[in-house]
Design a protein around this motif. Structure first.
Motif, PDB file in Angstrom:
ATOM      1  N   UNK A  50     130.439   5.854  39.694  1.00 41.70           N
ATOM      2  CA  UNK A  50     130.731   5.623  41.112  1.00 41.70           C
ATOM      3  C   UNK A  50     131.157   6.912  41.798  1.00 41.70           C
ATOM      4  N   UNK A  51     132.022   7.668  41.132  1.00 44.30           N
ATOM      5  CA  UNK A  51     132.491   8.927  41.720  1.00 44.30           C
ATOM      6  C   UNK A  51     131.337   9.917  41.869  1.00 44.30           C
ATOM      7  N   UNK A  52     130.513  10.025  40.822  1.00 42.65           N
ATOM      8  CA  UNK A  52     129.369  10.933  40.914  1.00 42.65           C
ATOM      9  C   UNK A  52     128.379  10.468  41.986  1.00 42.65           C
ATOM     10  N   UNK A  53     128.225   9.155  42.117  1.00 44.53           N
ATOM     11  CA  UNK A  53     127.325   8.638  43.143  1.00 44.53           C
ATOM     12  C   UNK A  53     127.800   8.975  44.541  1.00 44.53           C
ATOM     13  N   UNK A  54     129.097   8.823  44.769  1.00 39.73           N
ATOM     14  CA  UNK A  54     129.654   9.167  46.085  1.00 39.73           C
ATOM     15  C   UNK A  54     129.459  10.648  46.375  1.00 39.73           C
ATOM     16  N   UNK A  55     129.735  11.498  45.389  1.00 36.57           N
ATOM     17  CA  UNK A  55     129.558  12.938  45.587  1.00 36.57           C
ATOM     18  C   UNK A  55     128.093  13.291  45.836  1.00 36.57           C
ATOM     19  N   UNK A  57     125.567  11.402  47.062  1.00 40.06           N
ATOM     20  CA  UNK A  57     125.049  10.987  48.361  1.00 40.06           C
ATOM     21  C   UNK A  57     125.770  11.697  49.506  1.00 40.06           C
ATOM     22  N   UNK A  58     126.993  12.150  49.272  1.00 36.85           N
ATOM     23  CA  UNK A  58     127.654  12.992  50.274  1.00 36.85           C
ATOM     24  C   UNK A  58     126.916  14.320  50.414  1.00 36.85           C
ATOM     25  N   UNK A  59     126.497  14.892  49.281  1.00 38.82           N
ATOM     26  CA  UNK A  59     125.731  16.140  49.336  1.00 38.82           C
ATOM     27  C   UNK A  59     124.356  15.918  49.952  1.00 38.82           C
ATOM     28  N   UNK A  60     123.762  14.742  49.686  1.00 39.17           N
ATOM     29  CA  UNK A  60     122.485  14.419  50.331  1.00 39.17           C
ATOM     30  C   UNK A  60     122.656  14.358  51.846  1.00 39.17           C
ATOM     31  N   UNK A  61     123.768  13.797  52.296  1.00 42.10           N
ATOM     32  CA  UNK A  61     124.034  13.726  53.737  1.00 42.10           C
ATOM     33  C   UNK A  61     124.181  15.119  54.335  1.00 42.10           C
ATOM     34  N   UNK A  62     124.876  16.003  53.618  1.00 42.08           N
ATOM     35  CA  UNK A  62     125.031  17.378  54.106  1.00 42.08           C
ATOM     36  C   UNK A  62     123.674  18.078  54.162  1.00 42.08           C
ATOM     37  N   UNK A  63     122.860  17.862  53.122  1.00 43.76           N
ATOM     38  CA  UNK A  63     121.525  18.473  53.111  1.00 43.76           C
ATOM     39  C   UNK A  63     120.675  17.948  54.262  1.00 43.76           C
ATOM     40  N   UNK A  64     120.782  16.651  54.536  1.00 38.35           N
ATOM     41  CA  UNK A  64     120.020  16.078  55.648  1.00 38.35           C
ATOM     42  C   UNK A  64     120.489  16.645  56.980  1.00 38.35           C
ATOM     43  N   UNK A  65     121.803  16.823  57.124  1.00 36.88           N
ATOM     44  CA  UNK A  65     122.339  17.359  58.379  1.00 36.88           C
ATOM     45  C   UNK A  65     121.880  18.794  58.606  1.00 36.88           C
TER      46      UNK A  65
END
Length: 228
Positions: A50-55, A57-65
């Motif tokens: 769960x922790x790795x998943x949150x990290x 997808x957070x990085x995916x969001x930053x990459x998308x931004x």
């Protein structure tokens, strides 16, 4: 080096995602949404998943931004230079349009999941138009621009290739790449009528004919495309 690194990362991502897809009986042609279906399954099977998943997808969001910022820069520069709109207003307007499109794509999986004109939701239509139409056509126009419209001196200075390397690059951009991209484009749309790999000799013949015709017509075509 950036292009090579990006390609390697994409290949590694495919090697990580597709085994999970096949192991769980998913459709490998589901498109970009696979990352949101396959990786959560992988994280569930990991310690502290769960922790790795949150990290992740957070990085995916930053990459998308950051990717969105680079994508709207062309629009912002165009509005600023051609229409005199300030960069702030152009950035806000472009960002607002991008935000609306992104929200519609996101809501296609929940609130707007029932809105499926012609069997596709908004996200599917967006994926279809960009991957099946805009990217191939953009590739064709790009190689035509680089191969014909731009001056050879500019491309030679930018690429900094030796004479033989530049001649090979120019041949690929002018005659090989447009034909291959067009074949992929038509085959993906189902308009080609045959398998390009099975008729590779046809494609080679077309490239040969275009090469001869292009070199004969180039003194007229290049100035016309370049506006000279």
């Amino acid at each position: 080096m950036v292009a090579i690194a990006d390609t390697c990362v994409a290949l590694l991502a495919g090697l990580a995602i597709f085994p999970i897809i096949f192991a769980n009986g998913m459709d490998p042609t589901a498109g970009p949404g696979l990352i949101f279906m396959s990786l959560p399954l992988a994280f569930q099977q990991m310690p502290f998943g769960t922790a790795f998943g949150v990290l992740f997808f957070a990085m995916v969001s930053i990459a998308a931004l950051t990717s969105a910022i680079s994508m709207i820069e062309a629009t912002v520069a165009y509005l600023n230079e051609k229409h005199g709109i300030s960069r702030m207003k152009a950035a806000i307007g472009s960002g607002a349009v991008l935000l609306v499109i992104s929200l519609l794509a996101m809501l296609s999986f929940n609130l707007l999941s029932g809105w499926t004109p012609m069997g596709k939701n908004f996200f599917d239509w967006l994926d279809y138009l960009t991957s099946r139409w805009m990217m191939p056509l953009g590739g064709i126009f790009t190689v035509l621009l680089a191969g014909y419209a731009l001056r050879s001196e500019i491309m030679r200075d930018e690429l900094a290739l030796p004479p033989l390397g530049y001649a090979l690059w120019l041949f690929m951009v002018r005659y090989v790449c447009p034909v291959l991209i067009l074949m992929v484009f038509l085959h993906a749309l189902g308009w080609l009528g045959f398998d390009p790999l099975a008729r590779w000799y046809w494609i080679a013949g077309v490239i040969g004919v275009l090469t001869i015709a292009g070199e004969l017509l180039r003194p007229r075509v290049v100035p016309a495309l370049a506006g000279r």
